[in-house]
Design an enzyme around this catalytic site. Structure first.
Site, PDB file in Angstrom:
ATOM      1  CE  LYS A  59      -0.249  -0.451   5.007  1.00 46.13           C
ATOM      2  NZ  LYS A  59      -1.000  -1.004   6.133  1.00 46.13           N
ATOM      3  NE  ARG A  88      -7.109   0.352  11.035  1.00 43.51           N
ATOM      4  CZ  ARG A  88      -5.850   0.238  10.631  1.00 43.51           C
ATOM      5  NH1 ARG A  88      -5.033   1.260  10.724  1.00 43.51           N
ATOM      6  NH2 ARG A  88      -5.390  -0.891  10.143  1.00 43.51           N
ATOM      7  CG  HIS A 136      -4.107  -4.442  12.066  1.00 40.46           C
ATOM      8  ND1 HIS A 136      -2.916  -4.953  11.582  1.00 40.46           N
ATOM      9  CD2 HIS A 136      -3.936  -3.094  12.068  1.00 40.46           C
ATOM     10  CE1 HIS A 136      -2.082  -3.954  11.319  1.00 40.46           C
ATOM     11  NE2 HIS A 136      -2.674  -2.832  11.607  1.00 40.46           N
ATOM     12  NE  ARG A 166      -2.512  -8.120   7.982  1.00 40.79           N
ATOM     13  CZ  ARG A 166      -3.238  -8.505   9.039  1.00 40.79           C
ATOM     14  NH1 ARG A 166      -3.851  -9.676   9.054  1.00 40.79           N
ATOM     15  NH2 ARG A 166      -3.355  -7.697  10.080  1.00 40.79           N
ATOM     16  CE1 TYR A 188      13.726  31.748   1.883  1.00 42.05           C
ATOM     17  CE2 TYR A 188      13.713  29.357   1.922  1.00 42.05           C
ATOM     18  CZ  TYR A 188      13.553  30.540   1.233  1.00 42.05           C
ATOM     19  OH  TYR A 188      13.221  30.517  -0.081  1.00 42.05           O
ATOM     20  CB  CYS A 204      15.128  25.592   1.090  1.00 45.07           C
ATOM     21  SG  CYS A 204      16.398  26.598   1.879  1.00 45.07           S
ATOM     22  CG  MET A 205       9.607  23.647  -1.911  1.00 40.73           C
ATOM     23  SD  MET A 205       8.543  24.662  -2.940  1.00 40.73           S
ATOM     24  CE  MET A 205       7.512  25.442  -1.724  1.00 40.73           C
ATOM     25  CG  ASP A 206      12.626  23.585  -4.562  1.00 44.44           C
ATOM     26  OD1 ASP A 206      11.742  22.731  -4.656  1.00 44.44           O
ATOM     27  OD2 ASP A 206      12.416  24.812  -4.656  1.00 44.44           O
TER      28      ASP A 206
HETATM   29  C1  LIG Z   1      -0.266  -1.780   6.934  1.00 46.00           C
HETATM   30  C2  LIG Z   1      -0.826  -2.990   7.507  1.00 46.00           C
HETATM   31  C3  LIG Z   1       0.006  -4.079   7.858  1.00 46.00           C
HETATM   32  C4  LIG Z   1       1.514  -3.972   7.877  1.00 46.00           C
HETATM   33  O1  LIG Z   1       1.879  -3.277   9.045  1.00 46.00           O
HETATM   34  P1  LIG Z   1       3.405  -3.060   9.468  1.00 46.00           P
HETATM   35  O2  LIG Z   1       3.306  -2.311  10.742  1.00 46.00           O
HETATM   36  O3  LIG Z   1       4.031  -2.238   8.383  1.00 46.00           O
HETATM   37  O4  LIG Z   1       4.031  -4.389   9.600  1.00 46.00           O
HETATM   38  C5  LIG Z   1      -0.601  -5.252   8.253  1.00 46.00           C
HETATM   39  N1  LIG Z   1      -1.949  -5.355   8.332  1.00 46.00           N
HETATM   40  C6  LIG Z   1      -2.773  -4.312   8.054  1.00 46.00           C
HETATM   41  C7  LIG Z   1      -4.242  -4.489   8.175  1.00 46.00           C
HETATM   42  C8  LIG Z   1      -2.250  -3.104   7.643  1.00 46.00           C
HETATM   43  O5  LIG Z   1      -3.053  -2.073   7.385  1.00 46.00           O
END
Ligand SMILES: *Cc1c(COP(=O)(O)O)cnc(C)c1O
Length: 371
Positions: free
Chosen positions: A33, A131, A160, A219, A265, A313-315
């Site tokens: 993601k 969540r 999660h 994951r 700046y 700075c920005m750049d």
């Molecule tokens: C982003 C995410 C992960 C990975 O999390 P990390 O902290 O980067 O290991 C796993 N499960 C869900 C649902 C997530 O949104």
């Protein structure tokens, strides 16, 4: 190509994946993601699958579509909640949504039936993240309902963790409570006669600190990109991940500064002695936190460390290379990663997490993939 670019070390990423496969002995779902945490989604997804990951995960339907358009064929989990108007694309791109409630499951089922497809979904259970997800008590009923819809396939069940990356006693206990609720819900689902499919829970913290959370698949995200937030990498069998991103630039201008003259700046830094300043074309618009100015961050040039001075700075940003420095214009500079400290140290310096640093390296910074 411009001087500033993010070098993405693909083999380090593959090694991190293989290390997780070896440690856990489970299937690995690679979260890609947010453009693979800023590393570039199609490239990292391809590398993840090459290294042995079985699944990919994204937050947005558009992120899943990008992977399909790039020719990737692996299962893609859709972690975030989509809108009903996005369901046609979920089906078109064969994405696998995590489902938290009956209403959305029914909308998915209706659309899948109309399209004459059987859509895989995973049931998401909220065990204490607060969540997405159904309550553990509602899980068996919802699972039975989903399993009874001929156009949906209950392919997996997930939860999660909120504090799995913390070694604090209370946090470890909380993860234990989440695990107990999850296991209870799984048992109730099986008792109700439904197969939960692929069971998965562990994010990076779960992988390194909680082996009992590994189930069928893990994951881990941030660990695969090279950062251990638990401080346990290297202990016991836990591997040390290698940072994948290196932010590299070049010196584009060199100037002398007399003692007492200021840089940038706001005039927050004054040369304590006659010195030489190197200008680096890398700024906050590229994703270097402006808060890093004045924090004594040191970049690396020819393997030696030199401090950033003045505000960012920005750049551009400026480096004090010292009065006697024999550094040529156009020389390479590691801003973070490589010979310089990594995005993890940089994040700590400005009070954030490495996720935010790599995600915020902006779209105008080319990603260069190196083997
Ligand atoms: C982003 C995410 C992960 C990975 O999390 P990390 O902290 O980067 O290991 C796993 N499960 C869900 C649902 C997530 O949104």
């Amino acid at each position: 190509m411009r001087a500033l670019r993010a070098l993405i070390h693909l083999e380090k990423f593959r090694r991190n994946i293989r290390a997780v496969l070896t440690l856990t002995g489970r299937q690995v779902c690679a979260p890609v993601k947010a453009g693979a945490y800023g590393h570039g989604a199609p490239e990292m997804a391809r590398a993840a699958l090459e290294a042995g990951a079985s699944h990919l995960a994204v937050a947005l339907v558009s992120e899943g579509a990008e992977l399909r358009d790039a020719g990737l064929d692996a299962p893609i989990l859709l972690l975030s909640q989509s809108l009903p108007c996005e369901i046609p694309d979920i089906i078109r791109y064969r994405l696998c949504p995590l489902v938290s409630d009956r209403d959305f499951a029914l909308e998915l089922a209706r659309a899948a039936e109309t399209a004459s497809v059987r859509l895989p979904v995973h049931l998401k259970i909220d065990t204490g993240m607060g969540r997405l997800g159904c309550s553990p008590e509602d899980a068996p009923g919802l699972a039975v309902r989903i399993a009874g819809l001929s156009s949906l396939e209950l392919a997996g069940t997930a939860t999660h963790f909120a504090v799995s990356d913390s070694t604090g006693e209370k946090d470890r206990a909380y993860t234990g409570e989440q695990l107990a609720r999850f296991s209870g819900a799984l048992a109730a689902m099986r008792e109700a006669g439904v197969d939960p499919g692929i069971v998965h829970a562990a994010n990076s913290g779960g992988v390194t600190l909680h082996p009992e959370s590994w189930f069928d698949m893990v994951r881990p995200g941030i660990f695969l990109y090279g950062y251990d937030l638990t401080g346990t990498a290297g202990e016991g069998s836990v591997p040390v991940p290698e940072p994948v991103m290196e932010l590299r630039s070049r010196i584009v201008f060199i100037r002398k500064l007399e003692k007492g003259e200021s840089v940038s700046y706001g005039r927050t830094w004054f040369a304590p002695r006659d010195t030489v300043i190197a200008v680096i074309p890398a700024g906050y618009a590229d994703g270097i936190p402006r808060l890093l100015g004045g924090k004594g961050w040191e970049v690396s040039i020819r393997g030696r460390s030199y401090p950033l001075v003045g505000q960012i700075c920005m750049d551009q940003c400026m480096v004090d290379v010292g009065p006697g420095a024999d550094i040529p214009r156009w020389e390479e500079v590691s801003v973070f990663g490589g010979d310089a400290p990594g995005a993890g140290e940089l994040a700590a310096r400005v009070g954030t997490i490495p996720y935010e640093i790599t995600c915020h390296i902006s779209g105008r910074v080319p990603r260069v993939y190196v083997e």
